[in-house]
Design a protein around this motif. Sequence first.
Motif, PDB file in Angstrom:
ATOM      1  N   LYS A  31     -13.971  49.744  -2.991  1.00  0.00           N
ATOM      2  CA  LYS A  31     -12.661  48.939  -3.153  1.00  0.00           C
ATOM      3  C   LYS A  31     -12.841  47.422  -2.676  1.00  0.00           C
ATOM      4  O   LYS A  31     -13.177  47.656  -1.387  1.00  0.00           O
ATOM      5  CB  LYS A  31     -11.773  49.707  -2.869  1.00  0.00           C
ATOM      6  CG  LYS A  31     -10.258  49.518  -3.144  1.00  0.00           C
ATOM      7  CD  LYS A  31      -9.237  50.424  -2.604  1.00  0.00           C
ATOM      8  CE  LYS A  31      -8.601  51.302  -3.327  1.00  0.00           C
ATOM      9  NZ  LYS A  31      -7.488  52.139  -2.887  1.00  0.00           N
ATOM     10  N   ILE A  32     -12.653  46.486  -3.239  1.00  0.00           N
ATOM     11  CA  ILE A  32     -12.612  45.291  -2.670  1.00  0.00           C
ATOM     12  C   ILE A  32     -11.552  44.758  -2.714  1.00  0.00           C
ATOM     13  O   ILE A  32     -10.837  44.213  -3.706  1.00  0.00           O
ATOM     14  CB  ILE A  32     -13.682  44.502  -3.414  1.00  0.00           C
ATOM     15  CG1 ILE A  32     -14.936  44.843  -3.569  1.00  0.00           C
ATOM     16  CG2 ILE A  32     -13.868  42.812  -2.646  1.00  0.00           C
ATOM     17  CD1 ILE A  32     -16.141  44.506  -4.311  1.00  0.00           C
ATOM     18  N   GLY A  63      -6.055  35.584  -1.691  1.00  0.00           N
ATOM     19  CA  GLY A  63      -6.287  34.331  -2.406  1.00  0.00           C
ATOM     20  C   GLY A  63      -6.670  34.272  -3.828  1.00  0.00           C
ATOM     21  O   GLY A  63      -7.133  33.145  -4.143  1.00  0.00           O
ATOM     22  N   GLY A  64      -6.781  35.296  -4.344  1.00  0.00           N
ATOM     23  CA  GLY A  64      -7.220  35.380  -5.668  1.00  0.00           C
ATOM     24  C   GLY A  64      -6.392  34.701  -6.624  1.00  0.00           C
ATOM     25  O   GLY A  64      -6.791  34.740  -7.840  1.00  0.00           O
ATOM     26  N   ILE A 114      -8.785  44.646  -5.727  1.00  0.00           N
ATOM     27  CA  ILE A 114      -7.452  44.357  -5.438  1.00  0.00           C
ATOM     28  C   ILE A 114      -7.235  42.837  -5.081  1.00  0.00           C
ATOM     29  O   ILE A 114      -7.810  42.341  -4.222  1.00  0.00           O
ATOM     30  CB  ILE A 114      -6.737  44.964  -4.351  1.00  0.00           C
ATOM     31  CG1 ILE A 114      -7.050  46.755  -4.614  1.00  0.00           C
ATOM     32  CG2 ILE A 114      -5.194  44.970  -3.943  1.00  0.00           C
ATOM     33  CD1 ILE A 114      -6.856  47.355  -3.359  1.00  0.00           C
ATOM     34  N   ASN A 115      -6.148  41.971  -5.824  1.00  0.00           N
ATOM     35  CA  ASN A 115      -6.132  40.671  -5.433  1.00  0.00           C
ATOM     36  C   ASN A 115      -4.714  40.791  -4.642  1.00  0.00           C
ATOM     37  O   ASN A 115      -3.782  40.853  -5.204  1.00  0.00           O
ATOM     38  CB  ASN A 115      -5.912  39.932  -6.951  1.00  0.00           C
ATOM     39  CG  ASN A 115      -5.560  38.569  -6.755  1.00  0.00           C
ATOM     40  OD1 ASN A 115      -5.537  37.988  -5.672  1.00  0.00           O
ATOM     41  ND2 ASN A 115      -5.261  37.877  -7.770  1.00  0.00           N
ATOM     42  N   TYR A 173      -8.562  46.226 -11.985  1.00  0.00           N
ATOM     43  CA  TYR A 173      -7.980  45.133 -11.265  1.00  0.00           C
ATOM     44  C   TYR A 173      -6.449  45.331 -10.898  1.00  0.00           C
ATOM     45  O   TYR A 173      -5.581  46.152 -11.605  1.00  0.00           O
ATOM     46  CB  TYR A 173      -7.807  43.933 -12.380  1.00  0.00           C
ATOM     47  CG  TYR A 173      -7.095  42.712 -11.952  1.00  0.00           C
ATOM     48  CD1 TYR A 173      -7.549  42.001 -10.785  1.00  0.00           C
ATOM     49  CD2 TYR A 173      -5.805  42.309 -12.239  1.00  0.00           C
ATOM     50  CE1 TYR A 173      -6.690  40.841 -10.208  1.00  0.00           C
ATOM     51  CE2 TYR A 173      -4.987  41.523 -11.915  1.00  0.00           C
ATOM     52  CZ  TYR A 173      -5.536  40.602 -10.916  1.00  0.00           C
ATOM     53  OH  TYR A 173      -4.776  39.649 -10.393  1.00  0.00           O
ATOM     54  N   LYS A 174      -5.966  44.948  -9.839  1.00  0.00           N
ATOM     55  CA  LYS A 174      -4.663  45.001  -9.560  1.00  0.00           C
ATOM     56  C   LYS A 174      -4.081  43.755  -8.513  1.00  0.00           C
ATOM     57  O   LYS A 174      -4.761  43.302  -7.756  1.00  0.00           O
ATOM     58  CB  LYS A 174      -4.483  46.505  -8.465  1.00  0.00           C
ATOM     59  CG  LYS A 174      -3.182  46.799  -7.879  1.00  0.00           C
ATOM     60  CD  LYS A 174      -2.853  48.095  -7.611  1.00  0.00           C
ATOM     61  CE  LYS A 174      -2.887  48.292  -6.207  1.00  0.00           C
ATOM     62  NZ  LYS A 174      -2.692  49.668  -5.849  1.00  0.00           N
ATOM     63  N   PHE A 175      -2.939  43.308  -8.910  1.00  0.00           N
ATOM     64  CA  PHE A 175      -2.378  42.261  -8.029  1.00  0.00           C
ATOM     65  C   PHE A 175      -1.445  42.775  -7.027  1.00  0.00           C
ATOM     66  O   PHE A 175      -0.243  43.684  -7.657  1.00  0.00           O
ATOM     67  CB  PHE A 175      -1.784  41.468  -9.055  1.00  0.00           C
ATOM     68  CG  PHE A 175      -1.062  40.078  -8.243  1.00  0.00           C
ATOM     69  CD1 PHE A 175      -1.854  39.047  -7.612  1.00  0.00           C
ATOM     70  CD2 PHE A 175       0.292  40.256  -8.022  1.00  0.00           C
ATOM     71  CE1 PHE A 175      -1.180  38.302  -6.837  1.00  0.00           C
ATOM     72  CE2 PHE A 175       0.816  39.054  -7.558  1.00  0.00           C
ATOM     73  CZ  PHE A 175       0.007  38.165  -6.585  1.00  0.00           C
ATOM     74  N   VAL A 176      -1.319  42.459  -5.895  1.00  0.00           N
ATOM     75  CA  VAL A 176      -0.377  42.613  -4.852  1.00  0.00           C
ATOM     76  C   VAL A 176       0.247  41.178  -4.372  1.00  0.00           C
ATOM     77  O   VAL A 176      -0.683  40.431  -3.734  1.00  0.00           O
ATOM     78  CB  VAL A 176      -0.897  43.473  -3.804  1.00  0.00           C
ATOM     79  CG1 VAL A 176       0.077  43.715  -2.785  1.00  0.00           C
ATOM     80  CG2 VAL A 176      -1.366  44.585  -4.146  1.00  0.00           C
TER      81      VAL A 176
END
Length: 344
Positions: free
Chosen positions: A2-3, A7-8, A30-31, A53-56
């Motif tokens: 899990k990375i 700032g993605g 995770i971005n 992919y997931k954005f937070v």
Amino acid sequence: MKILVTGGAGFIGGNFVQYMVNKYPEDQIINLDALTYAGNLETLKSVEDKPNYKFVKGDIADREFIMDLFEKERPDVVVNFAAESHVDRSIEDPDIFVKTNVLGTTTLLDASVKYGVKRYHQVSTDEVYGDLPLDRPDLFFTEKTPLHTSSPYSSAKAAADLFVQAYHRTYGLPTTISRCSNNYGPYHFPEKLIPLIISRALNDETIPVYGTGENVRDWLHVHDHCTAIDLIIRNGKVGEVYNVGGHNERTNLEVVKTVLKALDKPESLITYVTDRKGHDMRYAIDPTKLERELGWEPEYTFDTGIPQTIQWYLDNKEWWENIISGEYQNYFKEMYVDKGRAEE
Ligand code: NAD
Ligand code: DAU
């Protein structure tokens, strides 16, 4: 694995997230991004529906939020791109650079120690080394070059690097740092030199060149920065710094003329404006350590990367036209016209 990529939604982080999501379908990416003026979820369109992919949305300097996120997600690797990144803005308003670039980094470091992160990677910059004189082309930045900063931006980045090294030595956090030269390529925000030239030239607007235009930057295509970071987080030695660059030094004037020629626009668009305060003369990276120890090789030279980048801006007008038609519209006026550096 899990990375957590911070700032993605920015320029380099956005390219890195796309690269990693596509290359490693078995890894979870995770971005985490605060979506400041520089963050843009349009950049992530191609990966937003991918299962890995997931954005937070969140601020790296918000301690409570960061601790909660680490508690919940337990990332194996953290790659910190999140930063205020524009030198001109740092000259106008240093505070936010200290908050995000220094406090944001120490908050991530604390969470990484507490939750046993296996690798913390700090995305740093060649600007921490200060600058080199124009009359000594034999000199390059190596990993042993002392830190000697010029702007509030580079000072905040250098402070963050020192904290990363302190957390490695004091708490045994497995860290690595990369220090890269100037990037260019797709999704580059149009306040920075190359996308500013492309977007303004396409609209037949003047191109502001600071001072005499003799300052030298060492340009690397963003794809090659992404491959370098990928190699460093997988095979880099803990506690080490790696310089990233491809020996593509150009004066600013050369860059402007190259882009204008490629777009078939006249050099009469060039306008010399008041110089940047404390303007660094020359950056030049020696990437030998990264090449020898990790086998890194850049895919692009400046001569192959620039046409690719220009083509991307021609094919993706909507992406940058949305930016320059929004809040950014006032930016050129405030930073250049109101300060008497350029005409409207
Ligand atoms: P950018 O300004 O395009 O993107 C920065 C991203 O960080 C944005 O998406 C923004 O929303 C996000 N962000 C800002 N503050 C935040 C906060 N408090 N919490 C969470 N997210 C936040 O920057 P870039 O050019 O992509 O640079 C990325 C990193 O690489 C920076 O650390 C920069 O110092 C470093 N770097 C940049 C270059 C270059 O040429 N652009 C070269 C070497 C190193
Ligand atoms: O070297 C790495 C650094 O490169 C990164 O750490 C920074 O985040 C990134 O913004 C970049 O910094 P620079 O200051 O070198 O980039 P910028 O695109 O702002 O400017 C490049 C050169 O062009 C610099 O010498 C200033 C000059 N310039 C810039 C602008 C925006 C102009 O002459 N006119 C302009 O309008």
